[in-house]
Design an enzyme around this catalytic site. Structure first.
Site, PDB file in Angstrom:
ATOM      1  CG  ASP A  76      -2.132   0.888   1.044  1.00  0.00           C
ATOM      2  OD1 ASP A  76      -1.959   2.114   1.060  1.00  0.00           O
ATOM      3  OD2 ASP A  76      -3.247   0.368   0.872  1.00  0.00           O
ATOM      4  CD1 TRP A  89      -3.397   2.696  -2.214  1.00  0.00           C
ATOM      5  CD2 TRP A  89      -5.546   2.785  -2.850  1.00  0.00           C
ATOM      6  NE1 TRP A  89      -3.685   3.988  -2.554  1.00  0.00           N
ATOM      7  CE2 TRP A  89      -4.988   4.075  -2.956  1.00  0.00           C
ATOM      8  CE3 TRP A  89      -6.887   2.594  -3.187  1.00  0.00           C
ATOM      9  CZ2 TRP A  89      -5.732   5.172  -3.388  1.00  0.00           C
ATOM     10  CZ3 TRP A  89      -7.629   3.686  -3.620  1.00  0.00           C
ATOM     11  CH2 TRP A  89      -7.052   4.951  -3.716  1.00  0.00           C
ATOM     12  CG  ASP A  90      -2.730  -3.430   1.808  1.00  0.00           C
ATOM     13  OD1 ASP A  90      -2.557  -4.248   0.898  1.00  0.00           O
ATOM     14  OD2 ASP A  90      -1.789  -2.904   2.429  1.00  0.00           O
ATOM     15  CG  LEU A  91      -7.992  -1.540   4.904  1.00  0.00           C
ATOM     16  CD1 LEU A  91      -8.288  -0.274   5.701  1.00  0.00           C
ATOM     17  CD2 LEU A  91      -8.210  -2.778   5.769  1.00  0.00           C
ATOM     18  N   GLY A 151      -8.959  -6.119  -0.139  1.00  0.00           N
ATOM     19  CA  GLY A 151      -9.542  -7.202   0.645  1.00  0.00           C
ATOM     20  C   GLY A 151     -11.037  -7.331   0.419  1.00  0.00           C
TER      21      GLY A 151
END
Length: 417
Positions: A148, A177-179, A182
């Site tokens: 991220d 962006w990670d979240l 996911g």
């Protein structure tokens, strides 16, 4: 405060929509584990696979000051089962493959972000189960590594973030962006499951962290705007781009954020601050209409200068009561510590609670934000590393005590007691 039961079994899973679904999660850091946690909160049996000793995120900060355990790992893996396997050994890999390709309509589902493990590829796994569903998370679509905090500056967001007067880019702390990746992985997995239920076929879904960022910028119109302008958007600090929003200092040293997205918000703000006549005069002088977002944005500095004395003359408590009663869209700026302290007080939002996390002690936690009907689900805790190794291998692969003992003795599997 609500306290979880002493074990990590989620007893209310039978009344949740994904009850019975089994997902093998072979991922670390944020994107994969956050998606797996969401599936688990919806009732799925999420089995996290780790190498013996833990993956690279097992000791990631923040750490508990009391025990040194990772608060990050225990928070993102709550409600899952954990197995620990020697992934370098052929026998250990075979155990993982067998779990990934297990029979049944609710099995054969894998979420991973692994690189350089051909034995876990879709091609290899579908030799065992043709209708397997695999969701694989990459950094970039071409396979390059990314996290991220490298994608965010590459996407141009850091250039727009931070104080107006600052020349340096600011990489925000939230792994957005990670979240989002996911949640995108979760959506893709459920879509693939629907397809398999309907058509009997599997799916290989790939999600790149950078693609999530780029598509989000496009979906918000930011890329098209930059392309048309031929330049980047200027920084706005805490001001809201394209509408009215600004931060103000209070008489007692606090700061508040005030936003007027709609005519109703704007009317409430000018009425409660007693600035209606001033703004009427300004509109006439400037030939502006502050009931439109465009003019509120264009004349934001004048609006803010007009409103600032009202906030500077009042303490936060008075502002809180006055703005809330008037229906103004606003909030105060708080530290994370203030948020944690607030949610330990009487009347805290129902999503928050305190759980007894083994190895850490009592920690502040949340339930899933998804409410089934009007009700939240249960709180959950994270497993110990490898806590369910024997249980999972017995339940799913049918291994007996003698075989489990042999695997432990050979260092192929491990688990906490």
């Amino acid at each position: 405060m609500t306290i979880t039961r002493p074990d990590s079994t989620i007893d209310d899973s039978t009344r949740r929509p994904l009850a019975g679904l089994r997902v093998l999660e072979f991922a670390s850091f944020v994107a994969g584990p956050s998606g797996g946690m969401t599936l688990g909160q919806l009732g799925a049996d999420v089995i996290r696979v780790d190498p013996i000793g833990g993956a690279a995120d097992y000791n990631r900060w923040p750490l508990s000051q009391r025990t040194g355990r990772s608060l990050y790992w225990t928070a993102l893996n709550k409600g899952k089962r954990s197995i620990a396997v020697d992934l370098r050994s052929p026998e250990g890999r075979e155990l993982v493959i067998a779990l990934a390709t297990g029979a049944g309509p609710d099995a054969g589902i894998v979420v991973d972000n692994n690189v350089g493990r051909p034995w876990l590829s879709y091609e290899a796994l579908t030799e065992r189960r043709a209708d397997l569903i695999q969701v694989h998370i990459d950094g970039y679509a071409d396979g390059r590594a990314a996290v991220d905090y490298t994608v965010n500056p590459d996407a141009g967001v850091a250039d727009m973030t931070g104080p107006i007067e600052s020349a340096a880019p600011v990489n925000h702390v939230l792994p957005a962006w990670d979240l989002l990746a996911g949640m995108t992985a979760t959506t893709g997995l459920l879509a693939a499951l629907h397809r398999r239920t309907r058509d009997g076929v599997g799916s290989f879904i790939r999600i790149a962290l950078a693609d999530v960022a780029f598509s989000t910028l496009a979906n918000l119109g930011w890329l098209a705007e930059a392309d048309e302008l031929g330049s980047s958007r200027a920084r706005h600090g805490n001001q809201v781009y394209g509408s009215y929003g600004a931060d103000f200092a209070t008489a007692d040293g606090s700061r508040v954020m005030v936003v007027a997205l709609t005519v109703r918000h704007w009317d409430a703000l000018r009425t409660v601050t007693g600035t209606g006549k001033v703004f009427d005069a300004l509109e006439e002088t400037l030939g502006a209409d502050f009931r439109t977002e465009a003019d509120r944005y264009s004349y934001r500095e004048i609006i803010t200068a007009t409103l600032r004395p009202w906030f500077a003359a009042r303490p936060l408590a008075d502002i809180d009561r006055t703005l809330s009663d008037a229906g103004v869209l606003w909030s105060r700026f708080r530290t994370v510590h203030e948020v944690a302290a607030t949610f330990r007080e009487q009347g805290a939002p129902a999503i928050f609670g305190e759980v007894e996390q083994p190895g850490v002690g009592r920690v502040l936690s949340t339930r899933s934000p998804l409410r089934i009907g009007a009700e939240y689900g249960d709180f959950a805790i994270a497993p110990g590393l490898g806590e369910h190794t024997d249980q999972v291998l017995t339940e799913i692969l049918g291994l007996g005590d003698a075989e489990l003992g042999r695997l432990h003795d050979a260092g192929i599997i491990d688990g906490t007691v």
